[in-house]
Design an enzyme around this catalytic site. Sequence first.
Site, PDB file in Angstrom:
ATOM      1  N   ASP A 102      22.304  41.771 -34.750  1.00  0.00           N
ATOM      2  CA  ASP A 102      21.719  41.027 -33.794  1.00  0.00           C
ATOM      3  C   ASP A 102      20.698  40.076 -34.048  1.00  0.00           C
ATOM      4  O   ASP A 102      19.562  40.608 -34.793  1.00  0.00           O
ATOM      5  CB  ASP A 102      21.425  42.099 -32.622  1.00  0.00           C
ATOM      6  CG  ASP A 102      22.077  41.430 -31.054  1.00  0.00           C
ATOM      7  OD1 ASP A 102      21.748  40.618 -30.772  1.00  0.00           O
ATOM      8  OD2 ASP A 102      22.451  42.361 -30.526  1.00  0.00           O
ATOM      9  N   ASP A 203      21.598  35.811 -29.879  1.00  0.00           N
ATOM     10  CA  ASP A 203      21.132  36.359 -28.726  1.00  0.00           C
ATOM     11  C   ASP A 203      21.024  35.026 -27.990  1.00  0.00           C
ATOM     12  O   ASP A 203      20.513  34.087 -28.178  1.00  0.00           O
ATOM     13  CB  ASP A 203      19.893  37.336 -28.590  1.00  0.00           C
ATOM     14  CG  ASP A 203      19.859  37.827 -27.144  1.00  0.00           C
ATOM     15  OD1 ASP A 203      20.568  38.786 -26.896  1.00  0.00           O
ATOM     16  OD2 ASP A 203      18.836  37.569 -26.856  1.00  0.00           O
ATOM     17  N   GLU A 266      26.220  34.538 -28.336  1.00  0.00           N
ATOM     18  CA  GLU A 266      26.326  35.182 -27.067  1.00  0.00           C
ATOM     19  C   GLU A 266      26.255  33.939 -26.013  1.00  0.00           C
ATOM     20  O   GLU A 266      25.341  33.434 -26.042  1.00  0.00           O
ATOM     21  CB  GLU A 266      25.190  36.138 -26.637  1.00  0.00           C
ATOM     22  CG  GLU A 266      25.420  36.854 -25.267  1.00  0.00           C
ATOM     23  CD  GLU A 266      24.342  37.185 -24.784  1.00  0.00           C
ATOM     24  OE1 GLU A 266      24.229  38.195 -23.809  1.00  0.00           O
ATOM     25  OE2 GLU A 266      23.182  37.009 -25.095  1.00  0.00           O
ATOM     26  N   ASP A 328      25.815  44.724 -21.821  1.00  0.00           N
ATOM     27  CA  ASP A 328      25.411  44.397 -20.640  1.00  0.00           C
ATOM     28  C   ASP A 328      26.346  44.208 -19.383  1.00  0.00           C
ATOM     29  O   ASP A 328      25.799  44.074 -18.131  1.00  0.00           O
ATOM     30  CB  ASP A 328      24.927  42.751 -20.875  1.00  0.00           C
ATOM     31  CG  ASP A 328      23.455  42.541 -21.939  1.00  0.00           C
ATOM     32  OD1 ASP A 328      22.785  43.468 -21.779  1.00  0.00           O
ATOM     33  OD2 ASP A 328      23.952  41.681 -22.744  1.00  0.00           O
TER      34      ASP A 328
HETATM   35  C1  GLC Z   1      21.121  39.376 -24.170  1.00  0.00           C
HETATM   36  C2  GLC Z   1      21.054  40.690 -24.334  1.00  0.00           C
HETATM   37  C3  GLC Z   1      20.397  41.476 -23.287  1.00  0.00           C
HETATM   38  C4  GLC Z   1      19.083  40.902 -23.253  1.00  0.00           C
HETATM   39  C5  GLC Z   1      19.005  39.581 -23.133  1.00  0.00           C
HETATM   40  C6  GLC Z   1      17.368  39.227 -23.382  1.00  0.00           C
HETATM   41  O1  GLC Z   1      21.883  38.914 -23.095  1.00  0.00           O
HETATM   42  O2  GLC Z   1      22.490  41.018 -24.767  1.00  0.00           O
HETATM   43  O3  GLC Z   1      20.528  42.932 -23.538  1.00  0.00           O
HETATM   44  O4  GLC Z   1      18.259  41.681 -22.263  1.00  0.00           O
HETATM   45  O5  GLC Z   1      19.521  39.050 -24.139  1.00  0.00           O
HETATM   46  O6  GLC Z   1      17.198  39.453 -24.814  1.00  0.00           O
END
Ligand code: GLC
Length: 533
Positions: A102, A203, A266, A328
């Site tokens: 990540d 992310d 993501e 999430d």
């Molecule tokens: C992404 C992650 C999540 C996190 C957010 C802020 O959506 O998957 O878990 O809270 O980013 O970094």
Amino acid sequence: MNDAAQHKWWQTGIIYEIYLRSFQDSNNDGIGDLRGIINRLDYLQWLGVNILWITPFYPSPMKDFGYDISDYTAVDSRFGDMQDFDDLVAEVHRHNMKLVIDFVPNHTSDQHHWFKESRSSRFNLKRDWYIWQTPAHGKSPNNWLSVLGGSAWQWEELTQQYYYHAFLKEQPDLDLTNAEVMNAISDVMRFWLSKGVDGFRVDVMWHLAKDKLLRDNPVNPNYKPSMPDCDRLQQIYSCDRPEVHEVIAQLRKVLDEYDDRVMMGEIYLSPDKTIPYYGEKNNEAHLPSNFQLLFIPWKAKDISGAIEEYEALLPKDAWPNWAIGNHDRARLISRISKDQTRNAAILLLTLRGTPVLYYGDEIGIPQVQIPKEEVQDPQGLLMPDKGLSRDPQRTPMQWDKSLNAGFTRAKPWLRLSNDYQEQNVEVQSKDDESLLSFYKRMIALRQSEPSLMYGSYSEVFSDENILAYTRQSVLGDTFLIVLNFTDEKHLFSHAQRLEGSIEIATDAKWDGLIFGNELDIEPNMGLVIRLDK
Ligand code: GLC
């Protein structure tokens, strides 16, 4: 294309997300760690997944459980040390798997030394590394809202300005359009790529650039109180900006300095808005996440429509991907009915595109009710009435029936599902009829059949109840997949006479040969049929 050599490992592989805190604790502090993953690689190899994505392990105050990073090039002592990380890379590779980590370039922790410097004075050299603004008419610079609730602007008394944070106030956003920031972030990527990681899951990729003019987001006419606060507004100026593509192309360039690595992104946007994240010249994310199966109703027509739309939108040479769970979103088995979990496994593992599995879904870990006083997730704490806590889908992996399911001998950081003595890896791996054994068979089939790995996809039939499609290799090997999304029996009829044999069925008692134009499909039945040539 039928030749495996023409396909990249991230096209033919299966991605398995490990939520690090909850996978395996090796030092009995109640929190999963890197050594814990190493100790469980044999299991993952046995299961047949071959690309591991691990959630953040960097030093962090843990306000957002690791997504608030205070040092991008180190390991948090709760998760181990750099030697453990190096061992993990080596051991993952020794198991013929790949490691994707990540990567959170959108924001740091407020405890990162970059931010500490930036906030120290308006004249600090790192001031412009973050997004600072003077108040507009005594108020915050615009109406942008934080994903985790409330205004996205935090007032700083010391320097009399606001800073922008898309998430928690302890997660200030970097300005990646600043060349110095991009250089620093590029060096972070090089640090990990040189250590041998096989790629990044970036992310919140669609957040990586913001409107320079900081224009107000318009009100969302479709807002409902059950939605997160930030959905009161259409986030058209704070997210998914045209400028973001240049930022991602630059990250990709750094990745491409190294051989054969992958960039997942993501992205929570509709498919038509996600597709541009492949890049005009396929020069952005290799795998911009396709989250449709996490949101659309679990119905044959909706799923058929989603697949058709996505396949039609994909540009030439862009590779699809499908996720069925993540840290999430609510757990699969609780989102759809328990009776449909095997159909979900068939669907995920027979669609065209890289499948993304979430740890524990293979044994059917459900959403776990977390009592109010045990809630840990900031999203749950900040919006207590919306049922948005992500703790229920982050509970520890269930390995065996010993204390705390073999996850830890200490008090686990989050309580376990109380079915762990019956539902765990040890029990299910010895039971041929278990969900885990079913996943293992489906994974093995996908990985041994070119048609399922990279053959063409064509829908054969869909109505309110049934979805049927084929996957075919260039050599003509064909699988027909028939899924009944209801708990009633339905007839599937096909214009052509079908001849073949059932390779895998949701219930082992359905096996044998298939002849004729019609098939009676039992409630919740899923069939993977190898058609005769
Ligand atoms: C992404 C992650 C999540 C996190 C957010 C802020 O959506 O998957 O878990 O809270 O980013 O970094």
